[in-house]
Write an enzyme that holds these catalytic residues in place. Structure first.
Site, PDB file in Angstrom:
ATOM      1  N   TRP A  13      44.473  40.853  38.642  1.00 27.69           N
ATOM      2  CA  TRP A  13      43.467  41.819  38.208  1.00 27.69           C
ATOM      3  C   TRP A  13      43.136  41.688  36.730  1.00 27.69           C
ATOM      4  O   TRP A  13      41.965  41.783  36.329  1.00 27.69           O
ATOM      5  CB  TRP A  13      43.895  43.235  38.574  1.00 27.69           C
ATOM      6  CG  TRP A  13      43.923  43.420  40.056  1.00 27.69           C
ATOM      7  CD1 TRP A  13      45.015  43.647  40.833  1.00 27.69           C
ATOM      8  CD2 TRP A  13      42.806  43.320  40.946  1.00 27.69           C
ATOM      9  NE1 TRP A  13      44.646  43.712  42.163  1.00 27.69           N
ATOM     10  CE2 TRP A  13      43.304  43.515  42.263  1.00 27.69           C
ATOM     11  CE3 TRP A  13      41.449  43.099  40.773  1.00 27.69           C
ATOM     12  CZ2 TRP A  13      42.477  43.479  43.394  1.00 27.69           C
ATOM     13  CZ3 TRP A  13      40.616  43.061  41.898  1.00 27.69           C
ATOM     14  CH2 TRP A  13      41.140  43.245  43.185  1.00 27.69           C
ATOM     15  N   ASP A  22      43.979  49.053  32.149  1.00 22.66           N
ATOM     16  CA  ASP A  22      43.621  49.267  33.547  1.00 22.66           C
ATOM     17  C   ASP A  22      44.868  49.820  34.234  1.00 22.66           C
ATOM     18  O   ASP A  22      45.855  49.115  34.407  1.00 22.66           O
ATOM     19  CB  ASP A  22      43.193  47.935  34.168  1.00 22.66           C
ATOM     20  CG  ASP A  22      42.966  48.017  35.685  1.00 22.66           C
ATOM     21  OD1 ASP A  22      43.085  49.127  36.258  1.00 22.66           O
ATOM     22  OD2 ASP A  22      42.689  46.963  36.283  1.00 22.66           O
ATOM     23  N   LYS A  50      43.966  53.777  44.881  1.00 25.92           N
ATOM     24  CA  LYS A  50      45.317  53.274  45.062  1.00 25.92           C
ATOM     25  C   LYS A  50      46.371  54.376  44.924  1.00 25.92           C
ATOM     26  O   LYS A  50      47.303  54.434  45.705  1.00 25.92           O
ATOM     27  CB  LYS A  50      45.597  52.142  44.067  1.00 25.92           C
ATOM     28  CG  LYS A  50      44.715  50.924  44.316  1.00 25.92           C
ATOM     29  CD  LYS A  50      45.022  49.811  43.350  1.00 25.92           C
ATOM     30  CE  LYS A  50      44.118  48.616  43.566  1.00 25.92           C
ATOM     31  NZ  LYS A  50      44.265  47.975  44.881  1.00 25.92           N
TER      32      LYS A  50
END
Length: 363
Positions: free
Chosen positions: A102, A171, A195
């Protein structure tokens, strides 16, 4: 049908208590007689919801007054573009600490809008976070970007990097609200909700006020933090229901005791799995260095990456309603996500199965 135990990495399990609340208010929200799904985003009803969700974010994370809380469309990946579009103008360059898929995707996106300095040597094998003394930080960077928890590889920061005054951008999509965080150490915190704190459709952004009003001229209004902050996250029709679900999840966290409780549960749940891995004499193994193993996403292999045995493990798990345990396609193997909504009892059921599978197949 017997109870399903969902260990999916996202969209992930929501608290059962929240489902009960949502069912009861789906067609009659807040006594209005209609669903939130058909309520005007310019109505007093939605204005109140919008403020309530911002307030619970501020309470849980103790967000300082000089930070804005913004709700945006586009998920975490939308913010991969929004970060450089809003911040890179100061110097035209940014530092990216790539510790997994990511953060690598975020760095790739940022290259469209300025120069990206990769703080760590390039690799396709993410198993550790190198000591910060080895990092190649650029003092001229507009910001330093990290991903605090890599969902695919199972790497989680156990420290806040010292960026020598350069704004730190994080993030936190997959470990948001799983533990206390000193927001004042960050310039920006962002993440998709699906999530650990809600459902798909909304990103939560917490930005320090002095970092506003710096967007590149090409920045679309829909991604411009300054424009959206001034509009109180209602620049256009926001993802109202996703914001509402996030609010209900965050209120559930608060009722359970807040982030101290979430951290305690995260430690307990992840330890149940990691302990079995460590005690299996190599039958199960986790490739990630112990000090950075994620408490949210636990990838592991079986029998020295025996794919046939792993398929048998997954088949047996599904027969017990232990679902979504297959590892990400980029790394294979098994992955158990133990987010806030996953209960200790569910993880104990998985641990029990892992022990039985080990006894049956270990040589």
């Amino acid at each position: 049908m017997s109870k399903i135990h969902n260990f999916g990495a996202g969209p992930a399990k929501l608290p059962e208590e929240v489902y009960d609340i949502l069912k009861n208010e789906l067609t009659n929200f807040d006594g209005t007689g209609i669903s939130l799904l058909e309520t005007s985003h310019r109505s007093p009803t939605y204005f109140k919801l919008n403020k309530d969700v911002q307030d619970v974010v501020r309470r849980l994370l103790n967000v300082p007054d000089n930070y804005k809380v913004i709700f945006l469309s586009g998920g975490g990946q939308g913010q991969f573009a929004a970060v450089p579009l809003n911040l890179i103008s100061r110097t035209g360059t940014a530092d990216y600490v790539v510790t997994g898929t990511w953060s690598a995707k975020a760095a790739k996106e940022a290259k469209k809008y300025g120069k990206v300095n990769l703080v760590l040597p390039s690799t396709d094998r993410y198993v550790d976070i190198p000591d910060q003394s080895t990092w190649n930080l650029d003092p001229n960077a507009s910001y330093v970007h990290i991903c605090t928890n890599e969902t695919i590889h199972g790497i989680e920061f156990d420290f806040i990097p010292d960026t020598k005054g350069v704004p730190l951008v994080a993030d936190m999509s997959s470990n948001f609200m799983s533990k206390k965080v000193d927001v004042s150490k960050f310039g920006v915190i962002y993440g998709g909700a699906q999530k650990n704190i809600g459902t798909a459709g909304v990103a939560l952004v917490i930005v320090r006020e002095d970092l506003l009003n710096q967007a590149l001229p090409i920045c679309p209004s829909i991604l411009d933090w300054t424009v959206n902050s001034k509009a109180d996250s209602i620049l256009n029709t926001p993802p109202m229901f996703a914001i509402h679900v996030m609010g209900r999840v965050l209120q559930w966290i608060e009722r359970l005791g807040g982030l101290d409780t979430m951290a305690e549960l995260a430690n307990k749940k992840s330890s149940l799995i990691y302990d079995i891995i460590e005690q299996s004499n190599g039958f199960y193994y986790a490739p990630v260095a112990k000090n950075v193993r994620s408490k949210m996403n636990i990838p592991f292999r079986i029998g020295k990456a025996d794919e046939a045995l792993e398929k048998e493990f997954l088949k047996g798990a599904e027969a017990l309603n232990l679902i979504q345990l297959k590892g990400h396609r980029d790394v294979g193997g098994i992955r158990a996500s133990t987010y806030n909504a996953v209960t200790v009892e569910e993880v104990e059921n998985l641990a029990k199965y892992m022990k039985e599978f080990y006894k049956k197949h270990a040589k």
